[in-house]
Design an enzyme around this catalytic site. Structure first.
Site, short mmCIF file in Angstrom:
data_model
loop_
_atom_site.label_atom_id
_atom_site.label_comp_id
_atom_site.label_asym_id
_atom_site.label_seq_id
_atom_site.Cartn_x
_atom_site.Cartn_y
_atom_site.Cartn_z
N HIS A 1 30.86 47.36 31.31
CA HIS A 1 31.44 47.52 32.74
C HIS A 1 30.38 46.29 33.60
CE1 HIS A 1 33.03 49.43 36.07
NE2 HIS A 1 31.69 49.41 36.83
N GLU B 1 25.99 44.52 38.86
CA GLU B 1 26.16 45.58 39.96
C GLU B 1 24.91 45.29 41.05
OE1 GLU B 1 28.48 47.96 40.51
OE2 GLU B 1 29.10 48.37 38.59
N LYS C 1 23.72 51.42 48.82
CA LYS C 1 24.51 52.42 48.32
C LYS C 1 24.51 53.67 49.30
CE LYS C 1 27.10 54.61 44.63
NZ LYS C 1 27.43 54.76 43.52
N HIS D 1 38.62 46.25 36.26
CA HIS D 1 39.26 47.55 35.29
C HIS D 1 40.29 47.03 34.54
CE1 HIS D 1 37.63 50.49 38.39
NE2 HIS D 1 37.02 50.51 37.50
N ARG E 1 30.30 77.65 38.78
CA ARG E 1 30.90 77.25 39.90
C ARG E 1 29.84 76.30 40.68
NH1 ARG E 1 33.18 82.48 40.62
NH2 ARG E 1 35.01 82.43 39.93
N LYS F 1 29.54 60.82 42.38
CA LYS F 1 30.69 60.79 41.64
C LYS F 1 30.35 61.13 40.06
CE LYS F 1 33.63 57.20 43.83
NZ LYS F 1 33.97 55.75 43.68
N ASN G 1 33.35 48.71 45.31
CA ASN G 1 34.47 48.30 44.09
C ASN G 1 34.62 46.89 44.51
OD1 ASN G 1 34.52 51.00 43.47
ND2 ASN G 1 36.14 51.61 44.93
N GLU H 1 34.97 58.54 49.91
CA GLU H 1 35.81 57.21 49.75
C GLU H 1 36.90 57.37 50.30
OE1 GLU H 1 35.17 55.42 45.71
OE2 GLU H 1 37.20 54.25 46.26
N ARG I 1 33.45 53.23 51.52
CA ARG I 1 32.89 53.40 50.08
C ARG I 1 33.60 52.51 49.22
NH1 ARG I 1 30.47 58.55 46.76
NH2 ARG I 1 29.98 57.51 45.07
N HIS J 1 35.92 45.24 41.20
CA HIS J 1 36.35 46.40 40.23
C HIS J 1 37.80 46.33 39.96
CE1 HIS J 1 32.25 47.60 40.69
NE2 HIS J 1 32.53 48.65 40.05
N1 GLY Z 1 30.45 53.13 41.79
C1 GLY Z 1 31.26 53.11 43.11
C2 GLY Z 1 30.95 54.52 43.94
O1 GLY Z 1 30.11 55.00 43.67
O2 GLY Z 1 31.76 54.61 44.74
#
Ligand code: GLY
Length: 370
Positions: free
Chosen positions: A267, A186, A228, A253, A122, A144, A246, A238, A242, A249
């Protein structure tokens, strides 16, 4: 030359340490988190071959033992079978609730190991030791974690913040030029989304940075991580800001899906092309001047990066098919395509208010040059 960025998330706060030769200090840096002097390391075979001995020595220097599992390199590892293997290995290694898992690799390993740590017993704590530029400036920070599903990338996962990130900039020296430049996509993104001065700095210092200038690398990683960290501290899960991360992106994508998530397009390369397209779209919508997309493309070109759709080897589907692929992105809200557009370099914003025809015409023109 070492820098520290603090990610301010109340009881989930942590430091990101950035600088050369941090692997040698891994033990002293991680030890304060440990209840017993032992960590379980998840890595990939390539990184293990290049750097695992250095990590082992760095941990041992502070009396910390490690056990390691090396998974196959590549995006295909972010899947249920390898995830199951990792979790069962952690259980077999008797990793307990108070122990620490170490993610030692690029974005694939960081995402998979972070998700394994999120669900093991957990939730156990984990440390990110990112080894690619992309992972150092993006995926290792912000919590993430996850794996891919047959239906799409990153569709299975959890928010689980690391307890520490060690970004050793010396390790970047073993990346291929292509992987380094993909990660640089990035880095450029941060300048474009929120810091025009940083973008100017990159225009001046990008070539030296790519050539191996360590001080420039540390500065670029630190500024990227700081941006960031600030955004994640404002909007951890997000709900709003946040999404600025993107930038590029939505296009990326669609291009990744169109190229089958293959070696045809990495990517970070897709992010760079996507940023150029997002600025083109912004200019067409009258949001920014036409000089802005030209300047973005000029910098990417000067760095020897993929910049246009014509730089992607092989055939691409038509504009309609690409827009349909965008609509399958998990960031679609209530069926509305969400774009990050810009009022200028360093001035990005999130909007769902983009006419499909405008997107189509940008893509049609971009495809016409292929
Ligand atoms: N890579 C985008 C984020 O971490 O929100």
């Amino acid at each position: 030359m070492h820098q520290t960025v603090f990610v301010d998330l109340a009881e989930r706060s942590y430091d990101v340490e950035i600088g050369p030769d941090l692997l040698a200090q891994a033990g002293v840096r991680i030890k304060p988190l440990l209840h017993r002097p032992r960590v379980a390391v998840l890595t990939d075979e390539t990184v293990a071959g290049l750097h695992l001995d250095a990590l082992r020595a760095g941990l041992a220097a502070a009396g910390v033992e490690m056990t390691a599992l090396a998974l196959p390199p590549g995006e295909a590892t972010k899947s249920w079978p390898q995830f199951e293997r990792a979790v069962e290995w952690l259980l077999a290694e008797k990793v307990e609730r108070r122990d620490v898992v170490v993610a030692f690799g690029g974005g694939v390993i960081g995402d998979l190991a972070g998700f394994a740590a999120a669900v093991l017993r957990r939730g156990v704590r984990f440390v990110q030791i990112p080894t690619s530029l992309l992972a150092q400036v993006d995926s290792s920070v912000g919590g993430k974690t996850g794996i891919n599903a047959p239906q799409g990338k990153n569709l299975i996962g959890a928010f689980h913040q690391p307890s520490l990130v060690l970004a050793d900039t010396s390790v970047l020296g073993t990346l291929t030029a292509r992987d380094f430049l993909a990660g640089y996509g990035e880095v450029v993104k941060y300048g474009l989304l929120g810091d025009a001065e940083f973008f100017e700095w990159l225009e001046r210092n990008g070539p030296a940075l790519a050539g191996g200038d360590m001080a420039a690398r540390v500065q670029a990683v630190t500024r990227s991580v700081q941006m960031k960290a600030d955004i994640v501290a404002r909007d951890e899960t997000e709900q709003g800001d946040r999404a600025l991360l993107n930038l590029g992106h939505t296009f990326c994508h669609a291009l990744e899906a169109a190229t089958g998530y293959s070696d045809r397009l990495l990517h970070g390369e897709g992010v760079a092309i996507g940023c150029a397209l997002a600025f083109e779209l912004s200019a067409r919508l009258g949001l920014c001047s036409q000089e802005d997309p030209s300047r973005v493309r000029a910098h990417l070109r000067a760095m020897g990066m993929k910049t246009d759709l014509a730089d992607i080897p092989g055939d691409l589907p038509g504009a309609e098919a690409l827009v349909d692929l965008m609509a399958q992105d998990k960031k679609v809200v209530d069926g509305q395509l969400r774009f990050i557009l810009a009022r200028g370099i360093g001035q990005a914003f999130v909007t769902s208010d983009v006419p499909r025809d405008a997107v189509l015409s940008v893509l049609e023109d971009a495809l016409a040059t292929c």
